[in-house]
Scaffold this motif. Structure first.
Motif, short mmCIF file in Angstrom:
data_model
loop_
_atom_site.label_atom_id
_atom_site.label_comp_id
_atom_site.label_asym_id
_atom_site.label_seq_id
_atom_site.Cartn_x
_atom_site.Cartn_y
_atom_site.Cartn_z
N GLY A 1 50.68 38.25 36.27
CA GLY A 1 49.57 38.13 37.21
C GLY A 1 48.35 37.46 36.58
N LEU A 2 48.03 37.84 35.35
CA LEU A 2 46.89 37.23 34.66
C LEU A 2 47.17 35.76 34.33
CD1 LEU A 2 45.94 40.17 32.29
CD2 LEU A 2 44.67 39.38 34.30
N ARG A 3 48.41 35.48 34.04
CA ARG A 3 48.82 34.09 33.76
C ARG A 3 48.64 33.24 35.02
NH1 ARG A 3 52.20 31.59 30.07
NH2 ARG A 3 53.47 29.86 30.85
N ALA A 4 49.06 33.79 36.16
CA ALA A 4 48.92 33.07 37.43
C ALA A 4 47.46 32.91 37.84
CB ALA A 4 49.69 33.81 38.53
N ALA A 5 46.61 33.84 37.39
CA ALA A 5 45.19 33.75 37.71
C ALA A 5 44.50 32.62 36.96
CB ALA A 5 44.49 35.08 37.40
N ASP A 6 45.17 32.10 35.93
CA ASP A 6 44.67 30.94 35.17
C ASP A 6 43.33 31.24 34.50
OD1 ASP A 6 44.78 28.41 34.14
OD2 ASP A 6 44.01 27.42 35.92
N LEU A 7 43.35 32.25 33.61
CA LEU A 7 42.12 32.68 32.95
C LEU A 7 41.47 31.59 32.13
CD1 LEU A 7 43.10 36.26 31.68
CD2 LEU A 7 41.86 35.63 33.75
N TRP A 8 42.29 30.74 31.50
CA TRP A 8 41.75 29.74 30.58
C TRP A 8 41.79 28.33 31.17
CZ3 TRP A 8 40.11 33.55 28.03
CH2 TRP A 8 40.93 34.61 27.64
N GLY A 9 41.93 28.21 32.47
CA GLY A 9 42.08 26.90 33.08
C GLY A 9 40.80 26.09 33.18
N GLY A 10 39.68 26.71 32.91
CA GLY A 10 38.42 25.98 32.97
C GLY A 10 37.78 25.99 34.35
N GLY A 11 38.55 26.39 35.34
CA GLY A 11 38.02 26.45 36.70
C GLY A 11 37.76 27.89 37.10
N THR B 1 38.62 31.47 38.20
CA THR B 1 39.76 32.37 38.07
C THR B 1 40.06 33.01 39.43
OG1 THR B 1 39.27 32.84 35.76
CG2 THR B 1 40.68 34.42 36.92
N ASP B 2 41.29 32.92 39.87
CA ASP B 2 41.68 33.50 41.15
C ASP B 2 42.30 34.87 40.90
OD1 ASP B 2 42.60 34.15 43.64
OD2 ASP B 2 43.33 32.14 44.11
N TRP B 3 41.52 35.91 41.11
CA TRP B 3 41.96 37.27 40.77
C TRP B 3 42.99 37.83 41.74
CZ3 TRP B 3 41.13 38.83 36.09
CH2 TRP B 3 40.03 38.33 35.39
N LEU B 4 43.25 37.11 42.84
CA LEU B 4 44.30 37.56 43.76
C LEU B 4 45.63 37.67 43.02
CD1 LEU B 4 45.61 38.13 46.53
CD2 LEU B 4 45.79 35.65 46.84
N TRP B 5 45.90 36.70 42.15
CA TRP B 5 47.18 36.69 41.44
C TRP B 5 47.26 37.82 40.42
CZ3 TRP B 5 50.09 33.99 44.34
CH2 TRP B 5 49.55 32.91 45.04
N ALA B 6 46.13 38.13 39.80
CA ALA B 6 46.09 39.26 38.88
C ALA B 6 46.37 40.56 39.63
CB ALA B 6 44.74 39.33 38.17
N PHE B 7 45.82 40.66 40.84
CA PHE B 7 46.06 41.84 41.67
C PHE B 7 47.54 41.95 42.03
CE2 PHE B 7 46.69 43.36 46.05
CZ PHE B 7 46.32 44.70 45.88
N LEU B 8 48.15 40.84 42.42
CA LEU B 8 49.57 40.87 42.81
C LEU B 8 50.46 41.21 41.62
CD1 LEU B 8 49.80 37.77 45.20
CD2 LEU B 8 49.82 40.20 45.82
N GLY B 9 50.12 40.69 40.45
CA GLY B 9 50.89 41.05 39.25
C GLY B 9 50.77 42.53 38.94
N THR B 10 49.56 43.06 39.08
CA THR B 10 49.35 44.50 38.84
C THR B 10 50.08 45.33 39.88
OG1 THR B 10 47.18 44.02 37.89
CG2 THR B 10 47.60 46.29 38.56
N LEU B 11 50.10 44.84 41.13
CA LEU B 11 50.84 45.53 42.19
C LEU B 11 52.33 45.58 41.87
CD1 LEU B 11 50.36 46.84 44.99
CD2 LEU B 11 50.89 44.61 46.01
N ALA B 12 52.86 44.47 41.39
CA ALA B 12 54.27 44.43 40.98
C ALA B 12 54.52 45.40 39.84
CB ALA B 12 54.66 43.01 40.56
N ALA B 13 53.59 45.47 38.88
CA ALA B 13 53.73 46.39 37.76
C ALA B 13 53.72 47.85 38.23
CB ALA B 13 52.61 46.16 36.75
N LEU B 14 52.83 48.13 39.18
CA LEU B 14 52.77 49.49 39.74
C LEU B 14 54.09 49.86 40.41
CD1 LEU B 14 51.18 52.04 40.47
CD2 LEU B 14 50.34 50.84 42.51
N GLY B 15 54.66 48.91 41.15
CA GLY B 15 55.94 49.17 41.80
C GLY B 15 57.04 49.43 40.79
N ALA B 16 57.08 48.64 39.71
CA ALA B 16 58.10 48.82 38.68
C ALA B 16 58.00 50.20 38.04
CB ALA B 16 57.97 47.73 37.63
#
Length: 259
Positions: free
Chosen positions: A128-138, A140-155
């Motif tokens: 999720g943090l990778r998809a949020a593009d933390l180091w992309g220079g633009g 950061t879209d935290w929606l993807w971090a949320f979705l990754g965390t949601l997937a982790a919670l489900g697992a």
């Protein structure tokens, strides 16, 4: 002291049934990691290293998958796979050393489960943090971090649902659940379970499979020059995690495990 040979180790650390356990042995363990772990065992059985120390190290390796995946590009995805494979190796080795040294403990079983929880969660949070593009220079879209965390919670919840069956039975004074009791009593539910088992889509939210999928997505994204497939994969895994959490709960309630 002379190191034991692989032939001497095998019957002790790989007793009959270890590789055939329905829910206790990963396909990667059966396919290749148990053979690698035997070679590592040779160098550890005559040392002071304890099974629990290896389990702690295993947990650290699994958790390191999250920061590894923050490294941009293919390099980060490769590091994530390496961290998870090291986790898997140590997951094999700790139990094998315990069998050879006859150093069994309840804390070892507990720590092993904690490590499994953390590794699966770390990989999905890292995705999720990778998809949020933390180091992309633009931005950061935290929606993807949320979705990754949601997937982790489900697992994590799926593992908890399974483990809590044992807790519930213990509190009621019942013996551990037998494999036959896991089969749903409803024919429709049994058919749905067989279909899910055949498709194996639920495995995608496990740390080992997820790390390999992330590497594949990174390769495709490198060709495109963006994070489209990494983000698509994050959304898909979040959906699978939510669906599987609900289906797994229904499957437990529809079986005889709580009776």
């Amino acid at each position: 002291m002379q190191k034991p040979s692989v032939a001497e180790l095998r019957p002790v650390v790989h007793p009959v049934g270890v590789k055939d356990r329905r829910s206790g042995e990963h396909w990667a363990g059966r396919l290749y990691m148990r053979e690698i772990s035997l070679r590592v065992d040779r160098h550890l059985v005559n040392t002071r290293v304890t099974p629990n120390q290896l389990t702690y190290l295993m947990t650290v390796a699994g958790v390191l998958a999250a920061p590894a995946l923050l490294v941009p590009g293919i390099a980060g995805a490769v590091l994530g796979v390496v961290a998870v494979q090291l986790y898997l190796l140590l997951d094999c080795v700790d139990g094998e050393i315990a069998r050879w040294k006859k150093q069994y403990s309840m804390s070892g079983v507990y720590l092993d489960r904690v490590g499994a929880y953390l590794c699966d969660a770390a990989v999905l949070v890292g995705l999720g943090l990778r998809a949020a593009d933390l180091w992309g220079g633009g931005r950061t879209d935290w929606l993807w971090a949320f979705l990754g965390t949601l997937a982790a919670l489900g697992a994590v919840l799926i593992k908890a649902e399974t483990d809590l069956v044992g807790v519930a039975r213990h509190q009621q004074g019942l013996p551990p659940v037998k494999e036959a009791a896991a089969e749903p009593r409803s024919s429709g539910m049994a058919l749905a379970r067989k279909a899910a088992a055949a498709l194996k889509f639920h495995r995608l939210i496990l740390g080992i499979e997820a790390s390999l999928l992330i590497l594949l997505l990174a390769l495709v994204d490198a060709a495109r020059g963006d994070l489209f497939f990494t983000r698509l994969g994050t959304a898909v895994l979040a959906g699978i995690a939510i669906l599987q959490t609900l289906l797994h709960l229904v499957s437990i309630l529809a079986s005889s495990r709580l009776r």
